[in-house]
Design a protein around this motif. Structure first.
Motif, PDB file in Angstrom:
ATOM      1  N   TYR B  55       0.826  -1.200   0.000  1.00  0.00           N
ATOM      2  CA  TYR B  55       0.000   0.000   0.000  1.00  0.00           C
ATOM      3  C   TYR B  55       0.869   1.261   0.000  1.00  0.00           C
ATOM      4  O   TYR B  55       0.661   2.181  -0.782  1.00  0.00           O
ATOM      5  CB  TYR B  55      -0.923  -0.035   1.222  1.00  0.00           C
ATOM      6  N   SER B  58       2.585   1.624  -3.280  1.00  0.00           N
ATOM      7  CA  SER B  58       1.587   1.936  -4.320  1.00  0.00           C
ATOM      8  C   SER B  58       1.286   3.425  -4.341  1.00  0.00           C
ATOM      9  O   SER B  58       1.196   4.039  -5.406  1.00  0.00           O
ATOM     10  CB  SER B  58       0.281   1.184  -4.067  1.00  0.00           C
ATOM     11  N   LEU B 204       6.534   0.923  -6.285  1.00  0.00           N
ATOM     12  CA  LEU B 204       6.312  -0.491  -6.620  1.00  0.00           C
ATOM     13  C   LEU B 204       7.443  -1.055  -7.473  1.00  0.00           C
ATOM     14  O   LEU B 204       7.815  -2.223  -7.327  1.00  0.00           O
ATOM     15  CB  LEU B 204       4.971  -0.651  -7.358  1.00  0.00           C
ATOM     16  N   THR B 226      -0.580  -6.186  -8.013  1.00  0.00           N
ATOM     17  CA  THR B 226      -0.959  -4.851  -7.543  1.00  0.00           C
ATOM     18  C   THR B 226      -0.977  -3.854  -8.693  1.00  0.00           C
ATOM     19  O   THR B 226      -1.903  -3.051  -8.841  1.00  0.00           O
ATOM     20  CB  THR B 226       0.029  -4.366  -6.461  1.00  0.00           C
ATOM     21  N   ILE B 230      -4.054  -1.636 -10.102  1.00  0.00           N
ATOM     22  CA  ILE B 230      -3.966  -0.176 -10.263  1.00  0.00           C
ATOM     23  C   ILE B 230      -4.288   0.217 -11.700  1.00  0.00           C
ATOM     24  O   ILE B 230      -5.052   1.155 -11.954  1.00  0.00           O
ATOM     25  CB  ILE B 230      -2.548   0.325  -9.879  1.00  0.00           C
TER      26      ILE B 230
END
Lengths: 265, 257
Positions: B55, B58, B204, B226, B230
């Motif tokens: 998180y 990200s 990331l 992830t 996104i």
């Protein structure tokens, strides 16, 4: 209010092509009376749309002069409205907003609420007249071809034109819709009494609608005949059965035959 | 209509679950070691385990993507307008823009680091450079898509050139512009990740690079998942804005289907 008088004083058009200049329209001398309905009929490529665009001020002339209501004209004038072959409705606007477009471009300022309301009423009246009041809030894609062209006619009428120019306005419609549109147009013409310049390649359409039919031949475009139509107004569904109607149609057909536009094999 | 949409969401979800299940079965049946190809169950568990770190990184990547993309929009769309309205600019600048686009961003990254350092600016610039092109091209194409008859209509209504732009040309170009924005936003993600690969201590891309150096393949996949989420999210966000701003367009498309 009377419609505009149109005068063409040797207006001509020459295009520059790679191989040299190409004459699209020979010098044309023509006067169209105020408040008359005049059709220009001719085959594709005879320059009839070019002629209309020149009168509308959308294309420059290569020579000669065009006068509208006595004034020399080179640019789009107030009081001129055009209905194109494609309806050119703005897909992102509702039917009502399409009709109101000319007002929005010229008259409405954000604080002018009152005129906005009366314009809306006027637009609704026009839509009512062509039977589309129930579609005011729809988007154009929800309408059929004939309905769309009716909207574009309303968009022209809301400008309160003194000269209405129509460039093959029913060319993209099916035969029955086309016929109905003619009756509607005659009704509108009787009510508004503006000058109508109607471009078409349909002989019957031209005879049925007009006070006068100007016949053109191609390469280079030229006026070959100018025929006053002796049919009484109001014209009705039965007008086509009138021998005078048939006679005019035949007369124009003969012109095309003599010009080699129509050939018997 | 609502049912149709939820049905579609369901079928997408089922397809993804099906593919995951297939992947899982292949891993078990082939007893593939997890440092080659970890099963999705491990990856998902890892994503939950390391949710906090994923998180945080990200957010950093998203910020770079957002700034780069915003810059591409703010510069790209006005430039497209200039390209359409100025013959000089379209003739002299267009080849340069195409040229820049043909340079792989990876080869520009080291240069940008020399000039702008390892900070946020370098990443934003790379995201910008890579997402800029489709936005300019699509906007240009859209603005040029106005047909002659519509131009004649505008002229006959005696619209000023500003009005012609605002009332006719721009709305006519919107579908094409949004097409460019959709491609642009996904490319902005690519740009940000490339930049983080080259020089970073967060984001990331950095996370994946670290995982790679430790042969932590599961973590690498967690990052890739992830990124996928996104990407889909941002793409749909642009799509959502598109539908809001052009209700007429999607309705038209549906009719055509």
């Amino acid at each position: 209010m009377l419609g505009k008088r149109i005068e063409l004083l040797d207006a001509e058009k020459t295009f520059k092509a790679r191989s040299g200049p190409v004459q699209a329209l020979r010098p044309i001398r023509l006067a169209i009376e105020e408040s008359s309905f005049v059709s220009i009929v001719g085959p594709s490529g005879c320059g009839k749309s070019t002629l209309m665009n020149m009168i509308a001020g959308l294309e420059p002339t290569s020579g000669g002069e065009i006068r509208l209501a006595g004034q020399s004209s080179r640019k789009p004038q107030e009081g001129n409205a055009i209905v194109f072959q494609k309806d050119v409705l703005l897909e992102w606007r509702s039917v009502l907003d399409n009709v109101l477009l000319p007002f929005e471009l010229h008259h409405i300022t954000w604080f002018d609420r009152r005129s906005k309301r009366t314009n809306r009423e006027l637009a609704m009246e026009l839509l009512e007249m062509v039977g589309l009041a129930a579609f005011a809030d729809k988007y154009p894609f929800e309408l059929s071809g004939g309905m769309r062209q009716r909207v574009s006619i309303c968009r022209a009428l809301i400008q309160n034109p003194t000269l209405l120019m129509m460039d093959e306005p029913f060319g993209a419609l099916d035969a029955l819709t086309r016929e109905q549109m003619m009756y509607d147009l005659l009704k509108i013409f009787d009510k508004y009494k503006f000058t109508v310049l109607f471009i078409t390649h349909s002989i019957e359409e031209a005879v049925f609608l007009s006070d006068r039919v100007v016949v053109m031949s191609p390469r280079p475009g030229a006026v070959v005949r100018d025929i006053p139509i002796q049919l009484e107004r109001p014209r009705t569904i039965d007008t086509r059965a009138n021998p005078a109607f048939q006679k005019h149609v035949q007369e124009i057909r003969d012109v095309f035959k003599a010009e080699g536009v129509l050939k018997e094999v | 209509m609502r049912l149709g949409r939820s049905m579609r969401a369901l079928s997408v979800a089922l397809t993804i679950i099906g593919l995951m299940a297939l992947w899982q079965i292949i891993c078990w049946a082939g007893s593939i070691p997890e440092y080659i190809l970890p099963p999705p169950s491990d990856i998902l568990l890892r994503m939950i385990e390391d949710a906090d770190s994923l998180y945080r990184h990200s957010l950093i990547t998203l910020w770079e993507v957002f700034l780069g993309f915003a810059m591409a929009v703010v510069i790209g769309i006005p430039l497209a307008i200039l390209l359409v309205y100025s013959r000089y600019i379209s003739q002299s600048f267009f080849p340069i823009i195409v040229g820049i686009h043909c340079v792989p961003m990876v080869s520009l990254a080291p240069l940008l680091i020399i000039w702008f350092g390892f900070g946020l600016l370098t990443k934003v610039l790379i995201a910008f450079l890579i997402s800029f092109f489709p936005i300019v091209i699509n906007t240009t194409v859209g603005l040029r898509s106005m047909e002659k008859e519509m131009l004649n209509l505008a002229k006959s209504l005696r619209a000023s050139s500003a009005q012609t732009f605002l009332y006719f040309r721009l709305p006519k170009a919107l579908p094409s512009i949004f097409g460019g924005l959709k491609v642009g936003i996904t490319l902005a993600i690519v740009g940000a990740i490339v930049a983080e690969f080259v020089a970073s201590e967060k984001g990331l891309g950095y996370l994946q690079l670290m995982a790679n150096s430790q042969l932590d393949v599961t973590m690498e996949f967690a990052v890739i998942f992830t990124l996928g989420i996104i990407g889909i999210g941002l793409f749909n966000l642009v799509g959502w804005i598109e539908r809001l701003s052009m209700p007429w367009y999607h309705a038209t498309r549906k009719e055509a289907d």
